[in-house]
Write a protein that holds these residues in place. Structure first.
Motif, PDB file in Angstrom:
ATOM      1  N   SER A  51      24.801  48.879  93.276  1.00 31.28           N
ATOM      2  CA  SER A  51      24.489  49.176  91.883  1.00 31.28           C
ATOM      3  C   SER A  51      23.993  47.938  91.135  1.00 31.28           C
ATOM      4  O   SER A  51      23.274  48.056  90.158  1.00 31.28           O
ATOM      5  N   LYS A  52      24.349  46.744  91.601  1.00 30.82           N
ATOM      6  CA  LYS A  52      23.957  45.515  90.904  1.00 30.82           C
ATOM      7  C   LYS A  52      22.865  44.727  91.612  1.00 30.82           C
ATOM      8  O   LYS A  52      22.136  43.973  90.981  1.00 30.82           O
ATOM      9  N   LEU A  53      22.770  44.871  92.932  1.00 37.63           N
ATOM     10  CA  LEU A  53      21.756  44.164  93.715  1.00 37.63           C
ATOM     11  C   LEU A  53      20.716  45.162  94.189  1.00 37.63           C
ATOM     12  O   LEU A  53      21.052  46.176  94.775  1.00 37.63           O
ATOM     13  N   ARG A  54      19.449  44.874  93.924  1.00 35.06           N
ATOM     14  CA  ARG A  54      18.388  45.804  94.311  1.00 35.06           C
ATOM     15  C   ARG A  54      17.819  45.474  95.691  1.00 35.06           C
ATOM     16  O   ARG A  54      17.557  46.376  96.477  1.00 35.06           O
ATOM     17  N   ALA A  55      17.601  44.168  95.978  1.00 37.82           N
ATOM     18  CA  ALA A  55      16.966  43.789  97.240  1.00 37.82           C
ATOM     19  C   ALA A  55      17.284  42.341  97.568  1.00 37.82           C
ATOM     20  O   ALA A  55      17.667  41.561  96.695  1.00 37.82           O
ATOM     21  N   ALA A  56      17.102  41.984  98.849  1.00 34.73           N
ATOM     22  CA  ALA A  56      17.325  40.607  99.288  1.00 34.73           C
ATOM     23  C   ALA A  56      16.273  40.239 100.322  1.00 34.73           C
ATOM     24  O   ALA A  56      15.835  41.074 101.108  1.00 34.73           O
ATOM     25  N   GLY A  57      15.879  38.968 100.307  1.00 37.58           N
ATOM     26  CA  GLY A  57      14.916  38.461 101.279  1.00 37.58           C
ATOM     27  C   GLY A  57      15.375  37.115 101.790  1.00 37.58           C
ATOM     28  O   GLY A  57      16.201  36.439 101.155  1.00 37.58           O
ATOM     29  N   TYR A  58      14.844  36.713 102.931  1.00 38.45           N
ATOM     30  CA  TYR A  58      15.283  35.461 103.539  1.00 38.45           C
ATOM     31  C   TYR A  58      14.128  34.787 104.250  1.00 38.45           C
ATOM     32  O   TYR A  58      13.358  35.435 104.962  1.00 38.45           O
ATOM     33  N   MET A  65      17.282  32.172 100.457  1.00 41.53           N
ATOM     34  CA  MET A  65      17.507  33.596 100.260  1.00 41.53           C
ATOM     35  C   MET A  65      17.150  33.941  98.824  1.00 41.53           C
ATOM     36  O   MET A  65      17.481  33.195  97.901  1.00 41.53           O
ATOM     37  N   GLU A  66      16.471  35.061  98.645  1.00 44.61           N
ATOM     38  CA  GLU A  66      16.184  35.584  97.314  1.00 44.61           C
ATOM     39  C   GLU A  66      16.971  36.863  97.117  1.00 44.61           C
ATOM     40  O   GLU A  66      17.029  37.702  98.012  1.00 44.61           O
ATOM     41  N   ILE A  67      17.562  36.995  95.935  1.00 43.72           N
ATOM     42  CA  ILE A  67      18.279  38.206  95.559  1.00 43.72           C
ATOM     43  C   ILE A  67      17.605  38.777  94.319  1.00 43.72           C
ATOM     44  O   ILE A  67      17.402  38.069  93.333  1.00 43.72           O
ATOM     45  N   GLU A  68      17.251  40.045  94.386  1.00 45.32           N
ATOM     46  CA  GLU A  68      16.707  40.749  93.230  1.00 45.32           C
ATOM     47  C   GLU A  68      17.815  41.642  92.674  1.00 45.32           C
ATOM     48  O   GLU A  68      18.373  42.470  93.389  1.00 45.32           O
ATOM     49  N   PHE A  69      18.145  41.428  91.426  1.00 44.70           N
ATOM     50  CA  PHE A  69      19.214  42.177  90.778  1.00 44.70           C
ATOM     51  C   PHE A  69      18.666  43.458  90.152  1.00 44.70           C
ATOM     52  O   PHE A  69      17.468  43.602  89.934  1.00 44.70           O
ATOM     53  N   ALA A  70      19.561  44.369  89.838  1.00 46.42           N
ATOM     54  CA  ALA A  70      19.170  45.664  89.270  1.00 46.42           C
ATOM     55  C   ALA A  70      18.450  45.509  87.931  1.00 46.42           C
ATOM     56  O   ALA A  70      17.618  46.339  87.577  1.00 46.42           O
ATOM     57  N   ASN A  71      18.741  44.440  87.195  1.00 42.40           N
ATOM     58  CA  ASN A  71      18.073  44.220  85.907  1.00 42.40           C
ATOM     59  C   ASN A  71      16.690  43.598  86.062  1.00 42.40           C
ATOM     60  O   ASN A  71      16.003  43.349  85.082  1.00 42.40           O
ATOM     61  N   GLY A  72      16.267  43.323  87.315  1.00 43.54           N
ATOM     62  CA  GLY A  72      14.944  42.767  87.576  1.00 43.54           C
ATOM     63  C   GLY A  72      14.922  41.266  87.800  1.00 43.54           C
ATOM     64  O   GLY A  72      13.916  40.737  88.272  1.00 43.54           O
ATOM     65  N   ASP A  73      16.007  40.561  87.479  1.00 42.82           N
ATOM     66  CA  ASP A  73      16.052  39.119  87.710  1.00 42.82           C
ATOM     67  C   ASP A  73      15.996  38.818  89.200  1.00 42.82           C
ATOM     68  O   ASP A  73      16.607  39.521  90.013  1.00 42.82           O
ATOM     69  N   VAL A  74      15.269  37.751  89.555  1.00 40.36           N
ATOM     70  CA  VAL A  74      15.201  37.293  90.939  1.00 40.36           C
ATOM     71  C   VAL A  74      15.765  35.881  90.989  1.00 40.36           C
ATOM     72  O   VAL A  74      15.325  35.004  90.242  1.00 40.36           O
ATOM     73  N   TRP A  75      16.770  35.691  91.855  1.00 39.80           N
ATOM     74  CA  TRP A  75      17.422  34.406  92.011  1.00 39.80           C
ATOM     75  C   TRP A  75      17.208  33.894  93.422  1.00 39.80           C
ATOM     76  O   TRP A  75      17.151  34.667  94.378  1.00 39.80           O
ATOM     77  N   GLU A  76      17.131  32.561  93.543  1.00 40.85           N
ATOM     78  CA  GLU A  76      16.923  31.898  94.820  1.00 40.85           C
ATOM     79  C   GLU A  76      18.166  31.083  95.161  1.00 40.85           C
ATOM     80  O   GLU A  76      18.724  30.400  94.302  1.00 40.85           O
ATOM     81  N   TYR A  77      18.582  31.164  96.415  1.00 42.87           N
ATOM     82  CA  TYR A  77      19.735  30.413  96.901  1.00 42.87           C
ATOM     83  C   TYR A  77      19.290  29.628  98.128  1.00 42.87           C
ATOM     84  O   TYR A  77      18.757  30.199  99.077  1.00 42.87           O
ATOM     85  N   PRO A  92      28.892  46.887 103.965  1.00 39.88           N
ATOM     86  CA  PRO A  92      29.003  48.204 103.323  1.00 39.88           C
ATOM     87  C   PRO A  92      29.064  48.087 101.797  1.00 39.88           C
ATOM     88  O   PRO A  92      28.781  49.047 101.089  1.00 39.88           O
ATOM     89  N   SER A  93      29.423  46.893 101.311  1.00 43.03           N
ATOM     90  CA  SER A  93      29.449  46.649  99.869  1.00 43.03           C
ATOM     91  C   SER A  93      28.737  45.321  99.581  1.00 43.03           C
ATOM     92  O   SER A  93      29.362  44.278  99.447  1.00 43.03           O
ATOM     93  N   PRO A  94      27.397  45.363  99.495  1.00 38.91           N
ATOM     94  CA  PRO A  94      26.637  44.122  99.291  1.00 38.91           C
ATOM     95  C   PRO A  94      27.047  43.353  98.036  1.00 38.91           C
ATOM     96  O   PRO A  94      27.078  42.121  98.052  1.00 38.91           O
ATOM     97  N   ASN A  95      27.376  44.061  96.956  1.00 40.55           N
ATOM     98  CA  ASN A  95      27.753  43.368  95.727  1.00 40.55           C
ATOM     99  C   ASN A  95      29.034  42.564  95.916  1.00 40.55           C
ATOM    100  O   ASN A  95      29.108  41.402  95.518  1.00 40.55           O
ATOM    101  N   SER A  96      30.042  43.150  96.533  1.00 39.94           N
ATOM    102  CA  SER A  96      31.299  42.431  96.784  1.00 39.94           C
ATOM    103  C   SER A  96      31.070  41.255  97.715  1.00 39.94           C
ATOM    104  O   SER A  96      31.600  40.164  97.497  1.00 39.94           O
ATOM    105  N   PHE A  97      30.274  41.460  98.764  1.00 45.30           N
ATOM    106  CA  PHE A  97      29.972  40.374  99.688  1.00 45.30           C
ATOM    107  C   PHE A  97      29.267  39.242  98.949  1.00 45.30           C
ATOM    108  O   PHE A  97      29.608  38.065  99.119  1.00 45.30           O
ATOM    109  N   PHE A  98      28.287  39.590  98.116  1.00 43.07           N
ATOM    110  CA  PHE A  98      27.562  38.579  97.349  1.00 43.07           C
ATOM    111  C   PHE A  98      28.511  37.793  96.459  1.00 43.07           C
ATOM    112  O   PHE A  98      28.476  36.562  96.431  1.00 43.07           O
ATOM    113  N   GLU A  99      29.363  38.486  95.722  1.00 48.21           N
ATOM    114  CA  GLU A  99      30.291  37.802  94.812  1.00 48.21           C
ATOM    115  C   GLU A  99      31.280  36.910  95.566  1.00 48.21           C
ATOM    116  O   GLU A  99      31.583  35.813  95.113  1.00 48.21           O
ATOM    117  N   ASP A 100      31.771  37.359  96.716  1.00 51.13           N
ATOM    118  CA  ASP A 100      32.780  36.605  97.469  1.00 51.13           C
ATOM    119  C   ASP A 100      32.207  35.453  98.280  1.00 51.13           C
ATOM    120  O   ASP A 100      32.817  34.385  98.363  1.00 51.13           O
TER     121      ASP A 100
END
Length: 133
Positions: A51-58, A65-77, A92-100
């Motif tokens: 619900s919070k993460l739309r897509a990821a690239g590497y 790694m790039e993360i595209e959030f549901a609000n359209g923001d794109v962040w780079e790690y 199975p829960s990308p948002n929880s994995f991302f946060e942790d």
């Protein structure tokens, strides 16, 4: 002898109709799958079921790694291992994995925002029609 010609023609027509049906099914299936998203650097991002993460690239070469959030923001790690990216995509829960595992351990940088036109294009690719904006 004539019976065999009729059977051959019937068999040929049957095989041809199955091929056409397979092409239609394959074409419909590919039309429903959204294309990977690209940022201005050209990195492919794959959709996430979150619900919070739309897509990821590497980018394995640069370990970015790039993360595209549901609000359209794109962040780079930066300095993200390929294994960590693989685990995110398989989670199975990308948002929880991302946060942790990612948000806490890596400092990210906002590199852009996806425009609404990309979202509309994804909607069209996913459902095969035009969105009502």
């Amino acid at each position: 002898m004539i019976k065999h010609k009729v059977d051959f023609i019937h068999l040929f027509a049957l095989c041809r109709s199955r091929t056409s049906l397979r092409e239609k099914v394959d074409g419909a299936a590919s039309a429903r799958q959204p294309e990977p998203r690209r940022h201005n650097r050209g990195m492919d991002r794959k959709p996430l079921k979150s619900s919070k993460l739309r897509a990821a690239g590497y980018d394995e070469r640069q370990r970015i790694m790039e993360i595209e959030f549901a609000n359209g923001d794109v962040w780079e790690y930066k300095a993200v291992s390929p294994e960590l990216f693989r685990q995110l995509m398989a989670s199975p829960s990308p948002n929880s994995f991302f946060e942790d595992k990612i948000e806490e351990a890596f400092s990210g940088k906002r590199i852009g925002k996806v425009s609404k036109t990309n979202a509309a294009a994804d909607f069209d690719a996913l459902f095969g029609g035009k969105s009502n904006d």
